[in-house]
Design a protein around this motif. Structure first.
Motif, short mmCIF file in Angstrom:
data_model
loop_
_atom_site.label_atom_id
_atom_site.label_comp_id
_atom_site.label_asym_id
_atom_site.label_seq_id
_atom_site.Cartn_x
_atom_site.Cartn_y
_atom_site.Cartn_z
N MET A 21 7.61 -7.60 -9.32
CA MET A 21 6.98 -7.19 -10.56
C MET A 21 6.02 -6.05 -10.27
O MET A 21 5.35 -6.03 -9.24
CB MET A 21 6.22 -8.39 -11.15
N GLY A 22 5.94 -5.07 -11.16
CA GLY A 22 5.04 -3.94 -10.96
C GLY A 22 3.61 -4.25 -11.33
O GLY A 22 3.30 -5.28 -11.94
N VAL A 23 2.72 -3.34 -10.99
CA VAL A 23 1.30 -3.58 -11.23
C VAL A 23 0.96 -3.58 -12.72
O VAL A 23 0.01 -4.25 -13.14
CB VAL A 23 0.44 -2.54 -10.49
N GLN A 24 1.73 -2.85 -13.53
CA GLN A 24 1.44 -2.82 -14.96
C GLN A 24 1.57 -4.22 -15.57
O GLN A 24 0.71 -4.66 -16.33
CB GLN A 24 2.36 -1.85 -15.67
N ALA A 25 2.66 -4.90 -15.22
CA ALA A 25 2.86 -6.25 -15.75
C ALA A 25 1.76 -7.20 -15.29
O ALA A 25 1.30 -8.05 -16.05
CB ALA A 25 4.23 -6.77 -15.33
N ILE A 26 1.34 -7.06 -14.04
CA ILE A 26 0.27 -7.90 -13.52
C ILE A 26 -1.02 -7.67 -14.31
O ILE A 26 -1.69 -8.61 -14.73
CB ILE A 26 0.05 -7.63 -12.02
N PRO A 35 0.83 -1.21 0.00
CA PRO A 35 0.00 0.00 0.00
C PRO A 35 0.86 1.26 0.00
O PRO A 35 1.85 1.35 0.74
CB PRO A 35 -0.80 -0.12 1.30
N ASP A 36 0.50 2.22 -0.84
CA ASP A 36 1.29 3.45 -0.96
C ASP A 36 0.43 4.51 -1.62
O ASP A 36 -0.68 4.24 -2.08
CB ASP A 36 2.55 3.18 -1.80
N ASP A 37 0.98 5.72 -1.69
CA ASP A 37 0.27 6.79 -2.39
C ASP A 37 0.29 6.59 -3.90
O ASP A 37 -0.56 7.11 -4.61
CB ASP A 37 0.90 8.15 -2.05
N LEU A 38 1.30 5.85 -4.37
CA LEU A 38 1.46 5.62 -5.80
C LEU A 38 1.97 4.20 -6.02
O LEU A 38 2.93 3.79 -5.36
CB LEU A 38 2.45 6.62 -6.40
N LEU A 39 1.34 3.46 -6.91
CA LEU A 39 1.78 2.12 -7.23
C LEU A 39 2.73 2.17 -8.41
O LEU A 39 2.44 2.81 -9.42
CB LEU A 39 0.58 1.22 -7.55
N VAL A 40 3.87 1.50 -8.29
CA VAL A 40 4.90 1.53 -9.32
C VAL A 40 4.54 0.53 -10.42
O VAL A 40 4.17 -0.61 -10.15
CB VAL A 40 6.29 1.20 -8.72
N SER A 41 4.66 0.97 -11.66
CA SER A 41 4.20 0.15 -12.77
C SER A 41 5.21 -0.93 -13.16
O SER A 41 4.82 -2.01 -13.60
CB SER A 41 3.90 1.02 -13.99
N ARG A 42 6.50 -0.67 -13.00
CA ARG A 42 7.52 -1.62 -13.47
C ARG A 42 8.15 -2.39 -12.31
O ARG A 42 7.89 -2.11 -11.15
CB ARG A 42 8.59 -0.86 -14.25
N THR A 43 8.98 -3.35 -12.67
CA THR A 43 9.71 -4.10 -11.65
C THR A 43 10.56 -3.14 -10.83
O THR A 43 11.25 -2.28 -11.38
CB THR A 43 10.60 -5.17 -12.31
N HIS A 44 10.52 -3.31 -9.51
CA HIS A 44 11.20 -2.33 -8.65
C HIS A 44 11.56 -2.95 -7.31
O HIS A 44 11.09 -4.02 -6.94
CB HIS A 44 10.29 -1.11 -8.44
N VAL A 45 12.42 -2.23 -6.61
CA VAL A 45 12.78 -2.58 -5.24
C VAL A 45 11.77 -1.95 -4.29
O VAL A 45 11.40 -0.78 -4.46
CB VAL A 45 14.20 -2.10 -4.90
N VAL A 46 11.31 -2.72 -3.31
CA VAL A 46 10.30 -2.22 -2.38
C VAL A 46 10.75 -2.47 -0.95
O VAL A 46 11.38 -3.48 -0.65
CB VAL A 46 8.93 -2.89 -2.64
N GLU A 47 10.45 -1.51 -0.09
CA GLU A 47 10.63 -1.69 1.35
C GLU A 47 9.37 -2.37 1.88
O GLU A 47 8.26 -1.86 1.73
CB GLU A 47 10.83 -0.33 2.04
N LEU A 48 9.54 -3.52 2.49
CA LEU A 48 8.39 -4.26 2.97
C LEU A 48 7.79 -3.59 4.20
O LEU A 48 8.52 -3.09 5.06
CB LEU A 48 8.79 -5.70 3.31
N SER A 49 6.47 -3.59 4.28
CA SER A 49 5.79 -2.98 5.41
C SER A 49 5.99 -3.83 6.66
O SER A 49 6.26 -5.03 6.59
CB SER A 49 4.29 -2.84 5.12
N GLU A 50 5.84 -3.21 7.82
CA GLU A 50 5.95 -3.95 9.08
C GLU A 50 4.92 -5.06 9.14
O GLU A 50 5.19 -6.15 9.67
CB GLU A 50 5.77 -2.99 10.26
N GLU A 51 3.74 -4.80 8.59
CA GLU A 51 2.68 -5.81 8.59
C GLU A 51 3.09 -7.04 7.77
O GLU A 51 2.88 -8.18 8.19
CB GLU A 51 1.40 -5.20 8.04
N THR A 52 3.70 -6.79 6.60
CA THR A 52 4.15 -7.90 5.77
C THR A 52 5.28 -8.66 6.43
O THR A 52 5.31 -9.90 6.42
CB THR A 52 4.61 -7.36 4.40
N ILE A 53 6.21 -7.95 7.04
CA ILE A 53 7.33 -8.60 7.73
C ILE A 53 6.82 -9.47 8.87
O ILE A 53 7.25 -10.62 9.04
CB ILE A 53 8.33 -7.54 8.23
N ARG A 54 5.87 -8.95 9.64
CA ARG A 54 5.31 -9.74 10.74
C ARG A 54 4.61 -10.98 10.20
O ARG A 54 4.74 -12.08 10.76
CB ARG A 54 4.32 -8.90 11.56
#
Length: 245
Positions: free
Chosen positions: A180-185, A142-161
């Motif tokens: 993979m970014g949302v565009q490819a999906i 979840p973010d203010d903007l979803l990245v369209s292409r393959t990218h590096v992401v910082e995992l949220s605390e919720e995901t890490i837990r």
């Protein structure tokens, strides 16, 4: 949008595998987009069973959604190892036709670019997805903007837990991933999202019935022309079936 609700995960996995078989049989060189995590294990189990019954996977290409950064491919909790354990070691897909991001390389930007080239070369016929408790698909958090292409992401605390159940301690869980970014999906011809358990019910309802919002990444699937939600009764608990699309 199609919603299918099953009594248990095994039935759901068999249905998802039958969708994959249809995609595989319907193309000369089919491409499957694959996911990891406990939700998709019933799907892989049933796909392996179909192979044992005669389904040939030697002509397919697979492209995985994501991989942790910092784990070498041989690490038991890497997604390379997950895929080998649950699928690749048990079926006849040539290794040269298997693609998974490499989170252990020194140049992550180059790896993201390499992966986007692979996705462009092999358009995805069927994309398998899970959904995080916060609504992420792949590791698109979840973010203010979803990245369209393959990218590096910082995992949220919720995901890490949530992912810490696979590690000895939460401190061992990687905090970054390549995804993979949302565009490819969204460019996949067909998308199958699987979700099980009451702990996913609230986010599943938001993804299917709520507004399309970047802070609920899975909600963007409402914009896709051919998406199937494969659920059990627990994950479907908060849906109003009278409003099915």
């Amino acid at each position: 949008m199609v919603i299918r609700i099953f009594d248990n995960q095994d039935e759901a996995g068999l249905y998802a595998a039958s969708l994959a078989e249809r995609a595989i049989m319907g193309a000369a060189h089919p491409v499957l987009g694959l996911a990891t995590g406990s939700t998709v294990i019933p799907f892989y189990r049933e796909l392996v069973r179909l192979v044992q019954c005669g389904l040939d996977l030697s002509h397919i290409t697979t492209i995985n959604l994501d991989e942790y950064i910092g784990l070498p491919p041989h690490h038991e909790q890497s997604y390379h190892a997950f895929m080998k354990r649950h699928l690749f070691s048990r079926v006849n897909i040539p290794e040269s036709q298997v693609f998974i991001p490499d989170g252990s390389v020194p140049d992550l930007a180059a790896e993201c670019g390499r992966y986007d080239e692979i996705i462009r070369e092999y358009p995805i016929d069927l994309q398998i997805l899970g959904i995080g408790v916060n609504g992420h698909i792949g590791f698109n958090e979840p973010d203010d903007l979803l990245v369209s292409r393959t990218h590096v992401v910082e995992l949220s605390e919720e995901t890490i837990r949530s992912n810490s159940r696979f590690f000895a301690d939460v401190s061992e869980v990687p905090t970054r991933a390549i995804t993979m970014g949302v565009q490819a999906i969204l460019q996949a011809r067909q998308i199958v999202l699987m979700a099980f358990g009451e702990e996913k019910a609230h986010i599943v309802a938001k993804a299917i019935r709520g507004e399309v919002r970047t802070d609920i990444p899975a909600s963007i699937l409402q914009l896709h022309r051919d998406v199937i939600f494969v659920l059990d009764k627990g994950s479907a608990k908060e849906l109003s079936l009278a409003k099915d699309a």
